[in-house]
Motif scaffolding. Structure first.
Motif: not given
Ligand SMILES: Cc1cc2nc3c(=O)[nH]c(=O)nc-3n(C[C@H](O)[C@H](O)[C@H](O)COP(=O)(O)OP(=O)(O)OC[C@H]3O[C@@H](n4cnc5c(N)ncnc54)[C@H](O)[C@@H]3O)c2cc1C
Length: 426
Positions: A401-423
């Protein structure tokens, strides 16, 4: 972890009896040895086969790509090495908790020190007129066992007319396999959309479109009210809207009922499954329950649930094995499932409920895409199509349950792993 070969069962340690010879039972039997259980292990299952995988029954096995041996969870030699004894084709009829014994359908009784209930579930029967007569028809099939799948496989003849009742995963997988064999397929679903219980309207629409494009006649919002017969055989499926759909055979997949009667009769707590705690313990501390038959507290979802999935059966087998060996390994799995239809490999993570926003990475309908379901700032579930690497990350997004920004989540240029806390911090 121990090597199963190191252990010669010691009767003085006692006996674990496992009721049910399915996926959960097979995993538990060898898991017990790996976790150091030194006593006897006896599995009693009412099917004639060693524990086997059911998922291919509506996919590769139905398609003829996998032989029966290929379904087995483990070869017999693995159980023999682990000194696991099987009693096959025999039911446990009674659990006598006072005597710590189970009574079998062949008249025998077995004493237990610890008992594991892994009785799975049975298909939900189709209600309605003619249902009893239909079940007796040679061209009417449910799909739960390898024997069911073998019978259906015999009917997969190009040009034959198949009516699938139920637009859930099992029904749709059967439809996809049948289409690949050149059958004319109709899917009849009572709910207004396919997969209504398990996914979003967006994904339902995607699957409906995929099946239609493959030539399947999809009829949602349509109740089956009966059948037409030609002698013993079904010749047509009669719908609530007055339609009569000609059928050479019928496959029904309208859900599962957990096998809880044995546990309930033994006085164990039951409520949509055998009630267990996070260690798979039932209301009797010497009895665990696991797999499709049990109802567990899921910390990720935040409430009790009963899951019908292989990952759940495997994970609960690990927890139950630890519990029976006197260790604590609480269950806290993020629920996940998979389905294969046509070339689509779907992985679903979390439960698709309680969300207020749908975020798509890519385009629904493209060869590969992912759909995320968010509640406020959190991802609560995901449907991942043909993007296997996103499965692990989606599980962590739902579980951690990290806080996720929906726009970043939808942005395929941002690797999904970047949304994880450690990353993020790294
Ligand atoms: C066609 C099909 C496709 C599936 N596809 C997928 C998929 O793609 N992904 C996924 O994750 N899951 C899938 N599943 C679900 C998955 O197979 C189940 O979640 C899993 O098999 C559960 O294992 P289990 O051991 O709890 O129950 P089961 O596999 O049902 O095993 C229970 C066993 O106990 C036996 N039994 C019951 N009562 C008694 C008794 N009193 N005495 C002795 N034996 C008894 C039953 O006959 C059965 O053999 C699918 C299931 C089916 C039928």
């Amino acid at each position: 972890m121990k090597d199963a070969q190191d252990i010669i069962p010691d009767q003085a340690v006692g006996t674990v009896v496992i009721v049910g010879g399915g996926h959960a039972a097979g995993e538990l039997a060898t898991g017990l040895r790996e976790q150091g259980w030194g006593g006897q292990i006896v599995v009693v299952g009412d099917e004639a086969h060693l524990p086997y995988q059911r998922p291919p029954l509506s996919k590769a096995f139905l398609d003829g790509k996998v032989a029966i041996e290929g379904l087995l969870l483990k070869p017999l030699a693995t159980y023999e090495k682990a000194h696991v004894e099987f009693i096959r084709g025999v039911r446990v009829d009674v659990i006598d908790r006072e005597a710590r014994a189970v009574h079998l359908s062949d008249g025998r009784s077995l004493s237990y020190t610890k008992l594991a209930i892994a009785t799975g579930g049975r298909v939900r029967a189709l209600p309605g007129e003619d249902a009893e007569r239909a079940v007796a028809a040679p061209n009417f099939h449910y799909l739960r066992t390898v024997d069911d799948a073998l019978r259906i496989r015999e009917s997969l003849i190009a040009g034959a007319r198949l009516v699938v009742v139920g637009g859930g995963y099992v029904g749709l997988e059967v439809a996809a396999t049948a289409v690949a064999h050149g059958l004319q397929v109709t899917v009849v679903e009572a709910a207004p959309r396919l997969l209504a219980r398990v996914t979003s309207p967006e994904m339902s629409a995607f699957f409906e479109e995929t099946h239609r494009r493959a030539g399947v006649d999809v009829r949602t919002g349509t109740l089956v009210r009966g059948f037409e017969f030609d002698g013993e055989r079904i010749s047509a499926v009669l719908c609530g809207d007055g339609a009569s759909i000609p059928a050479d055979f019928v496959v029904v997949g309208v859900g599962l009922l957990p096998n809880v009667e044995l546990a309930a009769a033994a006085g164990l707590e039951v409520d949509n499954g055998i009630i267990v705690d996070e260690l798979c313990r039932t209301s009797d501390p010497d009895i665990v329950a696991l797999g499709d038959c049990c109802n567990h507290p899921n910390p990720v979802v935040g409430r009790r649930i009963r899951l019908e999935s292989v990952p759940n059966a495997v994970e609960q087998a690990r927890t139950a094995a630890a519990t029976l060996c006197g260790r604590e390994r609480p269950y806290h799995m993020v629920p996940w499932f998979w389905s294969d239809q046509y070339g689509i490999k779907l992985k679903s993570v979390g439960l698709c409920e309680g969300y207020d926003r749908v975020v798509v990475r890519g385009v629904i309908g493209a060869p590969a895409f992912s759909v995320f379901y968010m509640n406020g700032e959190y991802v609560v579930a995901a449907d991942i199509v043909n993007r296997p690497p996103e499965l692990l990350i989606a599980k962590r997004l739902v579980g951690e349950r990290p806080v996720v920004d929906p726009a970043t989540l939808a942005d395929e240029s941002v690797p999904l792993i970047k949304l994880l806390p450690a990353a993020k911090s790294g």
